[in-house]
Every structure is written in structure tokens, then in C-alpha cells.
Design an enzyme around this catalytic site. Sequence first.
Site, short mmCIF file in Angstrom:
data_model
loop_
_atom_site.label_atom_id
_atom_site.label_comp_id
_atom_site.label_asym_id
_atom_site.label_seq_id
_atom_site.Cartn_x
_atom_site.Cartn_y
_atom_site.Cartn_z
N VAL A 172 0.84 -1.20 0.00
CA VAL A 172 0.00 0.00 0.00
C VAL A 172 0.87 1.25 0.00
O VAL A 172 0.60 2.22 -0.71
CB VAL A 172 -0.96 0.00 1.20
CG1 VAL A 172 -1.91 1.19 1.12
CG2 VAL A 172 -1.76 -1.30 1.25
N ASP A 173 1.93 1.24 0.79
CA ASP A 173 2.85 2.38 0.80
C ASP A 173 3.45 2.62 -0.59
O ASP A 173 3.51 3.76 -1.06
CB ASP A 173 3.99 2.12 1.79
CG ASP A 173 3.59 2.39 3.23
OD1 ASP A 173 2.84 3.36 3.46
OD2 ASP A 173 4.02 1.65 4.11
#
Length: 406
Positions: A176-177
Site C-alpha cells: 500500500v505504501d
Amino acid sequence: MTESTPATSGILAGYRVLDCSIAMAGPFAGQRLGDLGADVIKIEPTTGEWQRHSAAGGARGNRINVSFLSLNRNKRSVAVDLKAPEGRDLLYRLVSKSDVFLQNYRPGVAARLGVDYESLRAVNPAIVYVSISGYGEDGPYRDRPGQDLLLQALSGAMLSAGATGTPPQAAGQYLVDAVTASTAFEAVLAALLHRERTGEGQQVTVNMLDVITTLQMQEISVFTMGGVPQERSAEPHAHVYIRSPYGTFATTDGYLALAMPHLPTLGDLIDEPSFASMDGEADGWSRRDEIYAKVAARLATRSTAEWYGVLSGAGIWVAPVYSYADLVDDEQIKHNGTFVEYEHPTEGHVKTPGFPYRFSRTPARVDRGAPLAGEHTREILAEVGMTPSEIDFLATSGVVATASVS
């Protein structure tokens, strides 16, 4: 573009970015901009950004840990206390001569510090202001921690692979980052293009929950429009919406990834006669567990290299499952120049993933490694008109910090 920006090379040369972000998503986006030639100034506390003190995998360096080193090349550092009025005034001075402001403070923090969009737009109406959050600028989840694993759990993606009754499995990277960083990078480029055409700056908001949801455009649409639920099978399967066999299989010396083969052809190659009468689009769904078990039993009898040769030679989609040690030694990785290597003044020889893009006339490059906290405070403040005595006063009063590589 900002006239006072130091000359650099690259397709974004002449743009100045103030990177006030921490951890991974924001700094990774800022690094991408720096790789393309933007003058990225990392604004961090006098004690250094949080990531300097949190080493992934315990990989600590001499003065900079590996996590920070990997996400902050091609940046200069100003270490300043933004809670002090003098520190905030210093930031405004930098904003007046910058093109992009990037932050991922918790919602509400930017306003308390006086560095929210409205405050900075008053200083520089043409600023492109990018705010990254976990769940959005407002709403019921506004104050929840925007941590990668938690967002993966909320996204639904963990239940699109694996087997019934086994724990949901997270991605093997900070997915996600990383995707949020790429999304913010794209947003900066689009907003700068708009500004070039109209002269207008603007606020851009990116949140991790929306990013990981839209990444699953196809999968979620299969559910929302096709009405097909996520149903994991008894045997491990790599994707609930793709027919069997699809996943990884043990060999005598490792693992092999196998993707959607023509079942009769696969049956011939692995000596499984029951596949001859199977239809992939029908049986591949209704008999997933049976097919997996039969493929697994056959592939467990020979080595990864042997099976790769047999299957790939017949046009089957197949690949060995690599470790990082395998990856860095791969011939295509070497051919592509996927990794960059350079000497860092405090950390020595650095080998790290490089650039995911190529430009024929304006190539990305490493002009500098990750900075020490405040390494460039004096030089950057001098660029915006501060005198040596003014900088000395800020340093002795603790408003800014400086550092030297020697």
C-alpha cells in the site's frame, strides 16, 4: 519554474519540491521526483525524520539506516523546528520559492503547524500542495493509523488468495505504501502540467485506502458487477477469480509459479491423463482443488530447472520462485541495469533498486545519496537570502540543526 533552484539534470530540472513527509509513501514519492531532476528539499525535525530511527529488518548503517537510505536519495536536508515561530517563518520563505509541497501528517497536524494548504497558498498561490493520508482528510476513519498491513486487511485483497481455513496472507512487501507513493508521484506530475497550462496551483489529496481499493479495479468489479463472491478453495490458490492451476508448486529443490495453462497440454507434459478431457474455463473453476492436488503431486517429482525447461518450452506460462539472492543475480535484471550502485560519504558502497522508467534524452540518475539530518540547512537557507549570522542564530537557538559528513 523557480528561478533560484540550483541547476540539476533531468526532466524535472528547475522544479523545487519541499518534502515534509515521513516513513515510506511520501518519501518514496519525493525520491521519484528527485530521481527525475527536481531539487527535493527534505524538511525534517531537528532530531531527524522518524524513519531515521526505525530500521526495517534491523539493517542499521553508520549514520543512516538502510530504510532511510533507500527512500531519500537525490534530496537535500533542512532540519528545522516547525513548532517555533522562527521555524515556521523559515518554511514560508522556502515555500515562496518552491513549486511542490508534499506532506503526510496526520489529519489536522498541518493546520496546527500553520502549513496547511490555505496557509501556504497565501504565501505562494502557485504551489502544488500534495497531502497523503491513510483514509482521507475527513470521515469516520480520519484518525485511524494509516499503516500498510492495516490497509491491506481493510482492502479485501487478503481474501483473494490462499486456501479456505488458512489465515489471510499479506503481500510480501509494503504494497500500500509503494502504490500510494506512485500515485502521489503521478498526481504531482499532473498538477504541474495543469499549472504549466494555466498558471494555477492547487491542493491534491491522496489516501491509502482509496489507492489500494482502486488498485483492485478488475477484481472488485467482478464482485460488484458480476456478482461473483470471493470464494477460496481448499487447496492454496493465488487468485480467487482466476481458474486453476494458478499459484506456486513445490519442486524437489524449490518452487515454481504456474499460470492458467491449457489443461490438455499440461496433462501431456506432466503425465496427467485426466486433464485431456478437461475444459479450462469450466473445470478450471469447478474442479480447482482436484486440479491443484494433481499438479502438485506431479511437479514435486523433479527440479525447478527441469520443469521450467519442459513447461516453458511448450509455451506454458511458468517461472521459478526467486529469493532476493536469486533476483539480484538474474541475467535480465543485470541487462536492464535495474539496480544502481554508488558511493555514499558515510555509508560506503550502496546497491539499491534504481528507476522504473527510462528517458532517451533526460535519464534519471543518482546525484546524491540520502542526506544527514540538516546536512544542507546552511546552503539552502543561504539560497533563500539568509545571511550566515542569521543562520548561526537559528542554529544556536535550536530552531534548525546542521550536520557535516566529515
